[in-house]
Design a protein around this motif. Structure first.
Motif, PDB file in Angstrom:
ATOM      1  N   ALA A   1      30.512  11.833  22.250  1.00 57.96           N
ATOM      2  CA  ALA A   1      30.345  10.552  21.549  1.00 57.96           C
ATOM      3  C   ALA A   1      29.960   9.472  22.558  1.00 57.96           C
ATOM      4  CB  ALA A   1      31.632  10.195  20.815  1.00 57.96           C
ATOM      5  N   GLY A   2      29.793   8.250  22.063  1.00 52.86           N
ATOM      6  CA  GLY A   2      29.381   7.146  22.926  1.00 52.86           C
ATOM      7  C   GLY A   2      27.873   7.047  23.001  1.00 52.86           C
ATOM      8  N   ARG A   3      27.379   6.362  24.039  1.00 53.46           N
ATOM      9  CA  ARG A   3      25.932   6.212  24.203  1.00 53.46           C
ATOM     10  C   ARG A   3      25.365   7.087  25.322  1.00 53.46           C
ATOM     11  NH1 ARG A   3      24.922   0.055  25.121  1.00 53.46           N
ATOM     12  NH2 ARG A   3      27.168   0.091  25.504  1.00 53.46           N
ATOM     13  N   GLY A   4      26.222   7.681  26.134  1.00 56.40           N
ATOM     14  CA  GLY A   4      25.706   8.468  27.241  1.00 56.40           C
ATOM     15  C   GLY A   4      24.849   7.608  28.148  1.00 56.40           C
TER      16      GLY A   4
ATOM     17  N   THR B   1      26.248  13.577  35.112  1.00 54.97           N
ATOM     18  CA  THR B   1      27.689  13.333  35.257  1.00 54.97           C
ATOM     19  C   THR B   1      28.329  14.275  36.271  1.00 54.97           C
ATOM     20  OG1 THR B   1      28.307  14.864  33.469  1.00 54.97           O
ATOM     21  CG2 THR B   1      27.858  12.561  32.852  1.00 54.97           C
ATOM     22  N   LYS B   2      27.518  15.068  36.987  1.00 58.62           N
ATOM     23  CA  LYS B   2      28.018  16.043  37.960  1.00 58.62           C
ATOM     24  C   LYS B   2      29.039  16.986  37.319  1.00 58.62           C
ATOM     25  CE  LYS B   2      27.205  12.968  41.898  1.00 58.62           C
ATOM     26  NZ  LYS B   2      27.798  12.260  43.079  1.00 58.62           N
ATOM     27  N   ASP B   3      28.742  17.363  36.075  1.00 62.28           N
ATOM     28  CA  ASP B   3      29.551  18.327  35.307  1.00 62.28           C
ATOM     29  C   ASP B   3      30.940  17.800  34.939  1.00 62.28           C
ATOM     30  OD1 ASP B   3      27.439  20.066  35.495  1.00 62.28           O
ATOM     31  OD2 ASP B   3      28.289  21.224  37.144  1.00 62.28           O
ATOM     32  N   LYS B   4      31.170  16.504  35.089  1.00 62.47           N
ATOM     33  CA  LYS B   4      32.487  15.947  34.774  1.00 62.47           C
ATOM     34  C   LYS B   4      32.696  15.699  33.280  1.00 62.47           C
ATOM     35  CE  LYS B   4      33.164  13.731  39.286  1.00 62.47           C
ATOM     36  NZ  LYS B   4      33.354  12.442  40.000  1.00 62.47           N
ATOM     37  N   VAL B   5      31.603  15.519  32.545  1.00 63.26           N
ATOM     38  CA  VAL B   5      31.696  15.298  31.097  1.00 63.26           C
ATOM     39  C   VAL B   5      31.143  16.538  30.400  1.00 63.26           C
ATOM     40  CG1 VAL B   5      31.007  13.856  29.146  1.00 63.26           C
ATOM     41  CG2 VAL B   5      31.432  12.812  31.381  1.00 63.26           C
TER      42      VAL B   5
ATOM     43  N   PRO C   1      18.272  15.920  26.090  1.00 58.45           N
ATOM     44  CA  PRO C   1      19.614  16.225  26.602  1.00 58.45           C
ATOM     45  C   PRO C   1      20.522  15.012  26.728  1.00 58.45           C
ATOM     46  CG  PRO C   1      17.951  16.472  28.332  1.00 58.45           C
ATOM     47  CD  PRO C   1      17.216  16.328  27.034  1.00 58.45           C
ATOM     48  N   ARG C   2      19.962  13.809  26.648  1.00 62.45           N
ATOM     49  CA  ARG C   2      20.786  12.590  26.735  1.00 62.45           C
ATOM     50  C   ARG C   2      21.396  12.195  25.391  1.00 62.45           C
ATOM     51  NH1 ARG C   2      16.210   8.816  29.140  1.00 62.45           N
ATOM     52  NH2 ARG C   2      15.107   9.999  27.515  1.00 62.45           N
ATOM     53  N   ASN C   3      20.979  12.835  24.310  1.00 67.34           N
ATOM     54  CA  ASN C   3      21.469  12.457  22.980  1.00 67.34           C
ATOM     55  C   ASN C   3      22.977  12.619  22.871  1.00 67.34           C
ATOM     56  OD1 ASN C   3      18.817  12.023  22.300  1.00 67.34           O
ATOM     57  ND2 ASN C   3      18.620  13.812  20.980  1.00 67.34           N
ATOM     58  N   THR C   4      23.575  11.777  22.056  1.00 66.27           N
ATOM     59  CA  THR C   4      25.009  11.862  21.755  1.00 66.27           C
ATOM     60  C   THR C   4      25.198  11.762  20.247  1.00 66.27           C
ATOM     61  OG1 THR C   4      25.508   9.489  21.743  1.00 66.27           O
ATOM     62  CG2 THR C   4      25.453  10.585  23.906  1.00 66.27           C
TER      63      THR C   4
ATOM     64  N   GLY D   1      26.167  21.711  24.053  1.00 70.45           N
ATOM     65  CA  GLY D   1      26.710  22.676  25.005  1.00 70.45           C
ATOM     66  C   GLY D   1      26.519  22.255  26.450  1.00 70.45           C
ATOM     67  N   GLY D   2      27.429  22.710  27.303  1.00 69.92           N
ATOM     68  CA  GLY D   2      27.332  22.421  28.731  1.00 69.92           C
ATOM     69  C   GLY D   2      27.755  21.003  29.075  1.00 69.92           C
ATOM     70  N   ALA D   3      27.385  20.586  30.277  1.00 65.16           N
ATOM     71  CA  ALA D   3      27.762  19.255  30.757  1.00 65.16           C
ATOM     72  C   ALA D   3      26.720  18.220  30.363  1.00 65.16           C
ATOM     73  CB  ALA D   3      27.917  19.280  32.267  1.00 65.16           C
ATOM     74  N   TYR D   4      27.177  17.001  30.136  1.00 67.92           N
ATOM     75  CA  TYR D   4      26.248  15.915  29.858  1.00 67.92           C
ATOM     76  C   TYR D   4      25.484  15.624  31.153  1.00 67.92           C
ATOM     77  CZ  TYR D   4      24.245  11.655  27.977  1.00 67.92           C
ATOM     78  OH  TYR D   4      23.350  10.718  27.536  1.00 67.92           O
TER      79      TYR D   4
END
Length: 350
Positions: free
Chosen positions: A149-152, A63-67, A262-265, A57-60
């Motif tokens: 998805a990805g590695r964040g 990323t300044k809320d972009k992801v 919180p960095r998990n993907t 949930g929320g932004a990654y």
């Protein structure tokens, strides 16, 4: 992994092993039960599912809320539950794509052929939880969907291994351990650092380098983050290492497994091994040692342990285990705010 003849089994062999753990490959039929015993530190039950919340949930982060993560109801976190409309954004941070030495290449890059669920050269790609699935070449988070998805911001595909030293002592006043007025239990303190990246308070700790012994990681991270050893002279560093040598011989494993970071993907996640290093002797080194934040920490303090703590990732759960182990004050039923005792040589907690 699916449909294969072999399954990789992660075998934890103790603090003094090379890296996090050794991995052996065995016939699937005769080793499945062994894999459950040796690899599943924590079963994927409702207990671990409830942990898997800070990376949903929320932004990654950063990323300044972009992801923005795809919203996932609790009932659809598990990969085995159909979620046809699940189309998470794929994100890997620019500093990871810049290929720092600790980071993997992109999946499909020339020459990158990782050995999933195995010791891959000097890099452990085993999970403490269980063997994870690999779908279309990508490892799947052992605790389910995360919404991205990805590695964040993580360097490795699959599990990223850390080690966390929980260094504790009794809170003391007038030469005696302080007893909580309501629970009538002694108050435990631990060395708590403020992360430079997010500002959250946390257990000092860091990544296990490829081929590094966990014992080395635990002591190195404590020295760097809580004592600022990176700015010490060789003589000062040698003195600090000597003071801590006996303490770090007596660590007790508190936890090994998944971290609700919180960095998990979906394809990269944090796991850790946490050890408690405790000193009962009120005249011991921990009762006089001066703390000084360094490396990834911008502040450090002795923090009273209480159920009202709000710490980074899954760190409260680990601290709770330590409190119960020492029969110290913890109670969730009391609305008592924890107090902090600043080290005379340490920074302010403001």
């Amino acid at each position: 992994m699916s449909g294969g003849v072999y399954v990789s089994v992660c075998v934890w062999v103790g603090l003094d092993t090379l890296g996090v753990h050794d991995c052996v490959t065995s016939q699937e039929g005769d080793m499945r039960s062994v894999a459950r015993v040796l690899c599943q530190t924590h079963l994927l039950t409702s207990t671990t599912l409830s942990m898997h919340t800070k990376c949903r949930g929320g932004a990654y982060p950063f990323t300044k809320d972009k992801v923005q993560r795809v919203q996932i109801p609790d009932s659809k976190v598990d990969w085995d539950v159909e979620f046809a409309e699940y189309l998470p954004p794929c994100y890997t941070a620019p500093h990871i794509l810049a290929a720092p030495p600790y980071a993997d290449p992109e999946i499909g890059a020339a020459g990158f052929k990782p050995r999933w669920n195995a010791l891959d050269g000097r890099v452990s790609r085993c999970s403490h939880v269980k063997p994870y699935d690999v779908v279309d070449g990508f490892p799947r988070n052992v605790c389910g969907r995360t919404g991205v998805a990805g590695r964040g911001a993580l360097g490795r595909w699959g599990p990223n291994h850390a080690a966390d030293p929980i260094v504790t002592r009794w809170k003391v006043a007038d030469g005696k351990a302080v007893i909580h007025e309501k629970t009538r239990k002694p108050i435990l303190q631990f060395v708590c650092i403020q992360r430079r990246d997010s500002g959250h308070w946390a257990i000092p700790g860091g990544m296990v380098d490829p081929g590094e012994r966990v014992t080395t990681t635990l002591q190195r991270e404590f020295l760097e983050e809580a004592l600022n050893s990176l700015e010490m002279t060789e003589k000062q560093k040698e003195k600090s290492e000597k003071q801590l040598k006996e303490l770090f011989k007596g660590g007790v494993e508190i936890y090994s497994g998944y971290v609700d970071d919180p960095r998990n993907t979906d394809n990269a996640w944090m796991e850790t091994v946490a050890f408690n290093f405790h000193q009962d002797d009120l005249q011991g080194v921990l009762y006089s040692m001066l703390l000084h934040a360094g490396d990834d920490a911008k502040a450090v303090k002795w923090q009273d342990i209480s159920s009202t703590l709000n710490l980074y990732a899954s760190h409260e759960d680990m601290i709770e285990k330590v409190a119960h182990r020492h029969q110290a004050h913890w109670s969730r039923n009391l609305a008592v705010l924890p107090t902090c005792v600043e080290d005379p040589g340490g920074p302010s907690s403001n």
